[in-house]
Scaffold this motif. Structure first.
Motif, PDB file in Angstrom:
ATOM      1  N   LEU A   1       0.763  -1.187   0.030  1.00 46.50           N
ATOM      2  CA  LEU A   1       0.057   0.172   0.061  1.00 46.50           C
ATOM      3  C   LEU A   1       0.859   1.327   0.092  1.00 46.50           C
ATOM      4  N   SER A   2       0.786   2.097  -1.087  1.00 46.02           N
ATOM      5  CA  SER A   2       1.564   3.471  -0.954  1.00 46.02           C
ATOM      6  C   SER A   2       0.772   4.320  -2.071  1.00 46.02           C
ATOM      7  N   PRO A   3       1.175   5.660  -1.704  1.00 44.21           N
ATOM      8  CA  PRO A   3       0.581   6.551  -2.828  1.00 44.21           C
ATOM      9  C   PRO A   3       1.250   6.578  -4.094  1.00 44.21           C
TER      10      PRO A   3
ATOM     11  N   SER B   1      -2.822   2.463  -4.033  1.00 44.28           N
ATOM     12  CA  SER B   1      -2.881   3.467  -3.381  1.00 44.28           C
ATOM     13  C   SER B   1      -4.337   3.903  -3.206  1.00 44.28           C
ATOM     14  N   ILE B   2      -4.823   4.277  -1.838  1.00 43.30           N
ATOM     15  CA  ILE B   2      -6.298   4.605  -1.847  1.00 43.30           C
ATOM     16  C   ILE B   2      -6.542   5.936  -2.277  1.00 43.30           C
ATOM     17  N   GLY B   3      -5.800   6.725  -2.734  1.00 42.04           N
ATOM     18  CA  GLY B   3      -6.109   8.123  -2.903  1.00 42.04           C
ATOM     19  C   GLY B   3      -5.029   9.074  -3.109  1.00 42.04           C
TER      20      GLY B   3
ATOM     21  N   TYR C   1      -3.389  11.321  -1.837  1.00 40.99           N
ATOM     22  CA  TYR C   1      -2.744  11.995  -0.383  1.00 40.99           C
ATOM     23  C   TYR C   1      -1.928  11.125   0.537  1.00 40.99           C
TER      24      TYR C   1
ATOM     25  N   LEU D   1      -0.381   9.312   3.683  1.00 34.73           N
ATOM     26  CA  LEU D   1      -0.872   8.867   5.159  1.00 34.73           C
ATOM     27  C   LEU D   1       0.553   8.585   5.728  1.00 34.73           C
TER      28      LEU D   1
ATOM     29  N   GLY E   1       1.181   5.513   7.130  1.00 31.62           N
ATOM     30  CA  GLY E   1       1.752   4.426   6.993  1.00 31.62           C
ATOM     31  C   GLY E   1       0.573   3.664   6.226  1.00 31.62           C
TER      32      GLY E   1
ATOM     33  N   ALA F   1      -5.036   2.199   4.943  1.00 32.31           N
ATOM     34  CA  ALA F   1      -5.270   1.941   3.683  1.00 32.31           C
ATOM     35  C   ALA F   1      -5.457   0.518   3.573  1.00 32.31           C
TER      36      ALA F   1
HETATM   37  N1  ADE Z   1       0.431   4.968   2.532  1.00 33.01           N
HETATM   38  C1  ADE Z   1       0.588   6.180   2.699  1.00 33.01           C
HETATM   39  N2  ADE Z   1      -0.348   6.963   1.924  1.00 33.01           N
HETATM   40  C2  ADE Z   1      -0.955   6.194   1.380  1.00 33.01           C
HETATM   41  C3  ADE Z   1      -2.079   6.108   0.310  1.00 33.01           C
HETATM   42  N3  ADE Z   1      -2.635   7.101  -0.036  1.00 33.01           N
HETATM   43  N4  ADE Z   1      -2.553   4.808  -0.362  1.00 33.01           N
HETATM   44  C4  ADE Z   1      -2.219   3.757   0.242  1.00 33.01           C
HETATM   45  N5  ADE Z   1      -1.130   3.559   1.135  1.00 33.01           N
HETATM   46  C5  ADE Z   1      -0.595   4.655   1.617  1.00 33.01           C
END
Ligand code: ADE
Length: 249
Positions: free
Chosen positions: A87-89, A132-134, A136, A138, A140, A144
């Motif tokens: 999970l990451s942006p 990514s969930i969006g 922006y 987070l 961690g 997500a």
């Molecule tokens: N970790 C940090 N930001 C995230 C995001 N936007 N979506 C998924 N994982 C994340």
């Protein structure tokens, strides 16, 4: 289905996955959410799982070894092949389509980053997919991951009490959901649309479809470009637009 979550904050994931629809899905044996903490695989007295980035810069990164060991352990739990998702942006945007795809799998492993992220070699070699969930950032991946678990969990057969409710979801047909009303019929805040009280199911279905199309047109026109509308839907949307423009004037 089994979802393993590799996280430095297992309590967070366990509490999220223990409540509501997902908690019930677990109780019913439809879904199993299992956490694994990479810190348990650290080899020093401080149980270190992070390191400074080469080349300098702020923050710390999660190091390879504890993540690799955690992944190995989790993989051993079952012979079933598992998709490993980080999970990451930087990932592809999570959509309902992707949720449906994941919900059909027998096993998924969610990897949650903390600090500034993880060593790129983990992503290149041990991860199948980044989500990514969006747009922006987070602090961690846990929030997500909880979102992914919720969205997948409620789609497991038997998780929702009303079999229809997943089919009626927003996005299920590529559109937003229509408005819903309950008691009382009349209130200071307004009236329930008469058609919903009519008992005429064909009319109600038509009204709901029209509202779903209209709302999607107003709020998320981008979604409309991706769905193929049948003749009835095109007529309903035209009607909605006409009503809307008439009300505007
Ligand atoms: N970790 C940090 N930001 C995230 C995001 N936007 N979506 C998924 N994982 C994340």
């Amino acid at each position: 289905m089994r979802i393993d979550v590799i996280t430095l904050f297992p309590e967070f994931i366990e509490s999220c996955a223990g409540i509501g629809v997902v908690g019930r899905a677990q109780e019913r044996g439809l879904l199993e959410v299992v956490t694994c903490n990479p810190r348990d695989f650290a080899t020093d007295n401080h149980r270190t799982v992070d390191g400074r980035p080469f080349g300098g810069g702020p923050g710390m990164l999660m190091t390879i070894a504890p993540l690799r060991d955690a992944l190995d352990r989790v993989r051993q739990a079952s012979t079933e092949p598992a998709r490993v998702i980080y999970l990451s942006p930087q990932g592809a945007r999570l959509t309902q389509e992707k949720v449906v795809e994941l919900a059909r799998m027998d096993r998924v492993i969610l990897l949650c980053g903390r600090y500034e992220g993880v060593d790129e070699r983990v992503l290149e070699n041990l991860v199948d997919e980044e989500l990514s969930i969006g747009d922006y950032v987070l602090s961690g991946g846990e929030l997500a991951a909880a979102i992914v678990i919720d969205a997948i969990g409620r789609l497991q057969d038997g998780a929702l009490n009303d079999a229809q409710s997943a089919e009626q979801d927003s996005f299920a047909g590529g559109l937003l959901d229509c408005p819903h009303y309950t008691r009382p019929v009349s209130d200071d805040l307004g009236e329930v649309p008469e058609v919903l009280l009519s008992g005429d199911h064909a009319m109600i279905r038509r009204w709901r479809r029209k509202q779903a199309l209209g709302r999607t047109w107003l709020r998320r026109p981008d979604l409309l470009t991706r769905v193929e509308l049948d003749a009835e839907s095109r007529t309903l949307l035209d009607e909605f637009r006409r009503d809307y423009r008439a009300a505007e004037n």
